[in-house]
Scaffold this motif. Sequence first.
Motif, mmCIF file in Angstrom:
data_model
loop_
_atom_site.group_PDB
_atom_site.id
_atom_site.type_symbol
_atom_site.label_atom_id
_atom_site.label_comp_id
_atom_site.label_asym_id
_atom_site.label_seq_id
_atom_site.Cartn_x
_atom_site.Cartn_y
_atom_site.Cartn_z
ATOM 1 N N GLU A 101 1.146 -1.331 0.101
ATOM 2 C CA GLU A 101 -0.040 -0.104 0.335
ATOM 3 C C GLU A 101 1.370 1.462 0.135
ATOM 4 O O GLU A 101 2.108 0.834 0.180
ATOM 5 N N PHE A 102 0.465 2.221 -0.056
ATOM 6 C CA PHE A 102 0.758 3.664 -0.566
ATOM 7 C C PHE A 102 0.036 4.725 -0.725
ATOM 8 O O PHE A 102 -0.968 4.972 -0.980
ATOM 9 N N VAL A 103 0.437 5.554 0.071
ATOM 10 C CA VAL A 103 -0.386 7.004 0.299
ATOM 11 C C VAL A 103 -0.288 8.002 -1.263
ATOM 12 O O VAL A 103 0.073 7.935 -1.434
ATOM 13 N N ILE A 104 -1.473 8.393 -1.084
ATOM 14 C CA ILE A 104 -2.089 9.588 -2.236
ATOM 15 C C ILE A 104 -1.738 10.339 -2.106
ATOM 16 O O ILE A 104 -2.379 11.056 -1.125
ATOM 17 N N TRP A 155 -2.659 18.626 -5.474
ATOM 18 C CA TRP A 155 -2.186 17.883 -4.354
ATOM 19 C C TRP A 155 -3.504 17.779 -3.434
ATOM 20 O O TRP A 155 -4.652 18.108 -3.369
ATOM 21 N N LEU A 156 -3.247 16.354 -2.523
ATOM 22 C CA LEU A 156 -4.575 15.749 -2.018
ATOM 23 C C LEU A 156 -3.351 15.787 -0.364
ATOM 24 O O LEU A 156 -3.064 15.437 -0.174
ATOM 25 N N LYS A 157 -5.007 15.935 0.898
ATOM 26 C CA LYS A 157 -4.987 15.659 2.032
ATOM 27 C C LYS A 157 -4.373 13.956 1.883
ATOM 28 O O LYS A 157 -5.315 13.288 1.481
ATOM 29 N N PRO A 158 -2.969 13.942 2.107
ATOM 30 C CA PRO A 158 -2.812 12.293 2.261
ATOM 31 C C PRO A 158 -3.345 11.177 2.965
ATOM 32 O O PRO A 158 -2.445 10.985 4.277
ATOM 33 N N VAL A 159 -4.583 11.197 2.961
ATOM 34 C CA VAL A 159 -5.230 10.216 3.541
ATOM 35 C C VAL A 159 -5.519 9.357 2.911
ATOM 36 O O VAL A 159 -6.362 7.712 3.802
ATOM 37 N N ARG A 160 -6.021 8.558 1.657
ATOM 38 C CA ARG A 160 -6.214 7.752 1.059
ATOM 39 C C ARG A 160 -5.151 6.677 0.315
ATOM 40 O O ARG A 160 -3.998 7.031 0.740
ATOM 41 N N ILE A 161 -5.032 5.790 0.766
ATOM 42 C CA ILE A 161 -4.759 4.337 0.350
ATOM 43 C C ILE A 161 -4.795 4.000 -0.709
ATOM 44 O O ILE A 161 -6.152 3.032 -1.318
#
Length: 197
Positions: free
Chosen positions: A77-80, A157-163
């Motif tokens: 898994e990686f953070v988007i 850019w996105l808040k890094p909460v989705r994986i």
Amino acid sequence: VMGLPLETRRKLLDDALAKVEYPVLRSTAFEAKPADLIRAAKELGLEGIVAKRKGSLYESGKRSGAWQKYKIQQSQEFVIGGYTPGNPFDALIVGVYDGDALNFVAKVRAGFVPHSRREVFKRLDGLKIEKCPFTNLPEKRRTMWPLTAAEMASCTWLKPVRIAQIEFQEWTPDGHLRHSSFAGLRDDKDARNVRRE
């Protein structure tokens, strides 16, 4: 010898190599169950397996079912943390945490069909932020898979909460993913716990 079966060509090769003075290593032919071969290739850290059908002929420049390649992929898994522009996006920008720092590791373009691209885009709605969340961007060294300051200007850019679950061939020496492909979204883990495996 192209019209001769595989076993005959291998025998001719063995005969020719027996006359060579310096050591030449030739792959060994063996039979095993595919699952056993895949497990052994993974344990040895190999890129994959090439299987050749017994009795097959050499068909230069042609693709046939006589030879099959099976790539061994890693997955984690990686953070988007963002995406590059497209319809609705071109590539996901992903990373992993190292302590409190979110480090960029790849732009992931492969693995999407139009429907999955739209569905992922919907799940990213409402997460836009102004500042890049990756601490190692823009990249200082020129790499094969860079995210330059010029390209960053057009990124969302996105808040890094989705994986995202990403499959890939390997980690490069400079900490990027080689041949990455989107496999799906994950909701079972906190993004802050995503580390390089």
